[in-house]
Design an enzyme around this catalytic site. Structure first.
Site, PDB file in Angstrom:
ATOM      1  N   ASP A 160       0.805  -1.229   0.000  1.00 39.14           N
ATOM      2  CA  ASP A 160       0.000   0.000   0.000  1.00 39.14           C
ATOM      3  C   ASP A 160       0.836   1.278   0.000  1.00 39.14           C
ATOM      4  OD1 ASP A 160      -0.597  -0.438   3.582  1.00 39.14           O
ATOM      5  OD2 ASP A 160       1.212   0.055   2.443  1.00 39.14           O
ATOM      6  N   GLU A 218      -0.351  -9.061  -1.239  1.00 39.09           N
ATOM      7  CA  GLU A 218      -1.005  -8.555  -0.037  1.00 39.09           C
ATOM      8  C   GLU A 218      -2.216  -7.691  -0.435  1.00 39.09           C
ATOM      9  OE1 GLU A 218       0.339  -5.600   3.080  1.00 39.09           O
ATOM     10  OE2 GLU A 218       1.047  -7.436   4.028  1.00 39.09           O
ATOM     11  N   GLU A 261      -2.266   4.967   3.022  1.00 40.10           N
ATOM     12  CA  GLU A 261      -2.128   3.577   2.578  1.00 40.10           C
ATOM     13  C   GLU A 261      -3.449   2.896   2.237  1.00 40.10           C
ATOM     14  OE1 GLU A 261       1.521   4.322   5.175  1.00 40.10           O
ATOM     15  OE2 GLU A 261      -0.606   4.876   5.198  1.00 40.10           O
ATOM     16  N   HIS A 265       5.506   4.253  13.585  1.00 40.55           N
ATOM     17  CA  HIS A 265       5.881   5.055  12.424  1.00 40.55           C
ATOM     18  C   HIS A 265       4.691   5.581  11.643  1.00 40.55           C
ATOM     19  CE1 HIS A 265       4.846   1.337  10.406  1.00 40.55           C
ATOM     20  NE2 HIS A 265       4.864   1.983   9.256  1.00 40.55           N
ATOM     21  N   ARG A 280       1.728   7.459   9.869  1.00 36.78           N
ATOM     22  CA  ARG A 280       1.447   8.884   9.650  1.00 36.78           C
ATOM     23  C   ARG A 280       0.301   9.360  10.554  1.00 36.78           C
ATOM     24  NH1 ARG A 280       2.273   8.497   4.873  1.00 36.78           N
ATOM     25  NH2 ARG A 280       4.033   9.800   4.323  1.00 36.78           N
ATOM     26  N   HIS A 318      12.123   4.799  14.296  1.00 43.54           N
ATOM     27  CA  HIS A 318      12.040   5.089  12.865  1.00 43.54           C
ATOM     28  C   HIS A 318      12.785   6.388  12.565  1.00 43.54           C
ATOM     29  CE1 HIS A 318      10.117   5.608   8.884  1.00 43.54           C
ATOM     30  NE2 HIS A 318       9.733   4.368   8.978  1.00 43.54           N
TER      31      HIS A 318
HETATM   32  C1  LIG Z   1      -1.275  -0.107   6.703  1.00 42.01           C
HETATM   33  C2  LIG Z   1      -0.145  -1.072   6.897  1.00 42.01           C
HETATM   34  O1  LIG Z   1      -0.040  -1.731   7.892  1.00 42.01           O
HETATM   35  N1  LIG Z   1       0.758  -1.149   5.888  1.00 42.01           N
HETATM   36  C3  LIG Z   1       1.897  -2.007   6.065  1.00 42.01           C
HETATM   37  C4  LIG Z   1       3.129  -1.175   5.875  1.00 42.01           C
HETATM   38  O2  LIG Z   1       4.192  -1.856   6.497  1.00 42.01           O
HETATM   39  P1  LIG Z   1       4.491  -1.887   8.054  1.00 42.01           P
HETATM   40  O3  LIG Z   1       3.445  -1.161   8.816  1.00 42.01           O
HETATM   41  O4  LIG Z   1       4.703  -3.302   8.385  1.00 42.01           O
HETATM   42  O5  LIG Z   1       5.848  -1.045   8.069  1.00 42.01           O
HETATM   43  P2  LIG Z   1       7.131  -1.171   9.046  1.00 42.01           P
HETATM   44  O6  LIG Z   1       6.690  -1.369  10.431  1.00 42.01           O
HETATM   45  O7  LIG Z   1       8.004  -0.025   8.702  1.00 42.01           O
HETATM   46  O8  LIG Z   1       7.892  -2.471   8.528  1.00 42.01           O
HETATM   47  C5  LIG Z   1       7.700  -3.664   9.197  1.00 42.01           C
HETATM   48  C6  LIG Z   1       8.778  -4.621   8.773  1.00 42.01           C
HETATM   49  O9  LIG Z   1      10.055  -4.041   9.027  1.00 42.01           O
HETATM   50  C7  LIG Z   1      10.788  -4.834   9.940  1.00 42.01           C
HETATM   51  N2  LIG Z   1      11.508  -3.925  10.831  1.00 42.01           N
HETATM   52  C8  LIG Z   1      10.823  -3.009  11.585  1.00 42.01           C
HETATM   53  C9  LIG Z   1      11.530  -2.157  12.407  1.00 42.01           C
HETATM   54  C10 LIG Z   1      12.949  -2.225  12.456  1.00 42.01           C
HETATM   55  O10 LIG Z   1      13.644  -1.494  13.185  1.00 42.01           O
HETATM   56  N3  LIG Z   1      13.584  -3.165  11.672  1.00 42.01           N
HETATM   57  C11 LIG Z   1      12.889  -4.007  10.864  1.00 42.01           C
HETATM   58  O11 LIG Z   1      13.492  -4.854  10.165  1.00 42.01           O
HETATM   59  C12 LIG Z   1       9.741  -5.680  10.657  1.00 42.01           C
HETATM   60  O12 LIG Z   1      10.282  -6.929  11.051  1.00 42.01           O
HETATM   61  C13 LIG Z   1       8.675  -5.875   9.590  1.00 42.01           C
HETATM   62  O13 LIG Z   1       8.969  -6.979   8.760  1.00 42.01           O
HETATM   63  O14 LIG Z   1       3.447  -1.030   4.497  1.00 42.01           O
HETATM   64  C14 LIG Z   1       3.691  -2.267   3.848  1.00 42.01           C
HETATM   65  C15 LIG Z   1       4.233  -2.017   2.455  1.00 42.01           C
HETATM   66  O15 LIG Z   1       3.236  -1.569   1.613  1.00 42.01           O
HETATM   67  C16 LIG Z   1       2.417  -3.067   3.823  1.00 42.01           C
HETATM   68  O16 LIG Z   1       2.700  -4.341   3.310  1.00 42.01           O
HETATM   69  C17 LIG Z   1       1.860  -3.231   5.213  1.00 42.01           C
HETATM   70  O17 LIG Z   1       0.520  -3.683   5.076  1.00 42.01           O
END
Ligand SMILES: CC(=O)N[C@@H]1[C@@H](OP(=O)(O)OP(=O)(O)OC[C@H]2O[C@@H](n3ccc(=O)[nH]c3=O)[C@H](O)[C@@H]2O)O[C@H](CO)[C@@H](O)[C@@H]1O
Length: 376
Positions: free
Chosen positions: A89, A111, A125, A195, A197, A228
């Site tokens: 997203d 996804e 998103e 993180h 928004r 972040h």
């Molecule tokens: C609305 C919503 O939920 N949208 C999501 C959003 O993703 P998110 O919310 O999961 O984003 P983050 O939390 O940034 O990433 C998480 C990943 O990062 C790894 N991580 C985290 C911190 C760190 O210090 N080191 C790391 O390695 C962690 O293990 C995990 O795998 O966008 C994606 C793309 O479109 C979507 O797929 C997904 O639906």
């Protein structure tokens, strides 16, 4: 494959390796540059060297999106791409899908179908994912619920495949290679990430105040908070929590370190989608720092709870789980509701059946004996 952020790379990496091994497809990894340092960490972790990297056209989402669109269109014009694969997203995913759509190149959406049905949360998103869902040709939904959401939006049933989420494939990939397992002695730490928004501003202040309260009430509970890099998050978190003896603020962790941090966690507080999906793999309960989630499966499985950004609600839940061992055990998942680690195999198989040239087409494409009339 078009991606640009940390979570997209994590969730596309298993599919990239699966498709690269299969032989019937030539796969190119395109990095949009939406994330830089955080993306580089993850690309290295998954042994991926992008085939194409765009030049980021500016700091704002508008400038970035415009620059993406122009560069993507020129690249798509240069070769006969059979399909553009995007995940989730983000602006990168949306720009990749839109550029392909305008050139009538099929879009595969990984996804697909996650919905809060609230265009303002998560913003932007939710809207981006719905718009990708409108123009994609192949929809790979992680769960039956996300499939149902697509059917309710009149997406053709034969274009949706329910495969599980590739995030579990990524965990299995890294855990096997790097021997990730619980190493913490005793209770383990409380892992925090933020993180989103829609949580920027007061909500971050409220969550940090809750964490400071908890750190004061439970001095023996270590808190690990990889912060972040976005200044909107980094600033307030360090202002509120810097210097507390049992709160460790770190740079974002690379994926390997994050999975180890999950394995060693007692509890996760997060607004992250991916962490809601990953924590059940290690049986760690999650308090979701949001008012809603597009992952209701984790709530229904009882291994997560919505607490929003409410200082008192966060404090009450953490103290409750800390005091009541039975309530805590009730939130420890036995299986991961988001997948079995085979999603990328299923997606690759469906893409092969949809995209692989037939023997005749392959022969014609390679200038073989079969001619166009026979194909017709
Ligand atoms: C609305 C919503 O939920 N949208 C999501 C959003 O993703 P998110 O919310 O999961 O984003 P983050 O939390 O940034 O990433 C998480 C990943 O990062 C790894 N991580 C985290 C911190 C760190 O210090 N080191 C790391 O390695 C962690 O293990 C995990 O795998 O966008 C994606 C793309 O479109 C979507 O797929 C997904 O639906």
């Amino acid at each position: 494959m078009v991606s640009g952020t940390r979570p997209e790379i994590i969730k596309l990496a298993p599919l990239y390796h699966q498709l690269s091994r299969c032989g019937w497809a030539r796969v190119a990894w395109l990095h949009t540059g939406q994330h830089s340092q955080m993306a580089d960490q993850i690309l290295t972790c998954f042994d991926i060297d992008p085939d194409i990297s765009l030049v980021r056209a500016g700091d704002s989402l508008l400038e970035f999106g415009m620059g993406c669109r122009v560069q993507l269109d020129a690249l798509l014009d240069r070769s006969p791409w059979a399909c553009v694969i995007v995940q989730g997203d983000t602006e990168s995913a949306f720009q990749g899908a839109l550029a392909a759509f305008y050139r009538q190149i099929p879009v595969a959406h990984i996804e697909a179908g996650l919905r809060t049905h609230n265009l303002l949360r998560p913003f932007p998103e939710e809207g981006l994912r719905q718009m990708i869902g409108r123009i994609a040709k192949f929809h790979f939904s992680p769960t039956s619920r996300s499939r149902q959401a697509l059917l309710a939006e009149n997406v053709a049933p034969h274009s949706i495949w329910t495969t599980g989420n590739t995030v579990v494939d990524a965990q299995e990939w890294i855990c096997k290679r790097r021997d990730i397992q619980r190493r913490a002695t005793g209770r383990g730490h409380m892992l925090v990430t933020m993180h989103r928004r829609e949580n920027w501003g007061d909500d971050i202040d409220h969550v940090c105040a809750a964490i400071a309260d908890i750190a004061a009430r439970l001095p023996d509970l270590p808190v690990l908070f990889p912060v972040h890099l976005n200044p909107v998050v980094h600033g307030p978190v360090h202002r509120h929590l810097g210097g507390l003896p049992n709160v460790r603020l770190t740079q974002p962790l690379d994926y390997l370190a994050m999975q180890q941090a999950l394995a060693d966690a007692w509890l996760v507080l997060t607004d992250s989608g991916g962490l809601q999906e990953e924590a059940p793999t290690f049986g760690v309960p999650v308090l979701v720092l949001r008012e809603e989630t597009e992952r209701p499966e984790v709530l229904e499985a009882g291994c997560a709870m919505l607490v929003g950004a409410h200082r008192q609600a966060i404090m009450d839940q953490v103290l409750h789980l800390h005091a009541d061992a039975q309530a805590y055990r009730g939130m420890q998942a036995s299986v991961n509701p988001f997948g079995d680690g085979k999603a990328s195999q299923r997606i690759a198989a469906h893409l092969e059946s949809a995209l692989r040239p037939s023997r005749q087409e392959a022969s014609c494409l390679s200038g073989g004996s079969i001619c166009a009339e026979e194909l017709a």
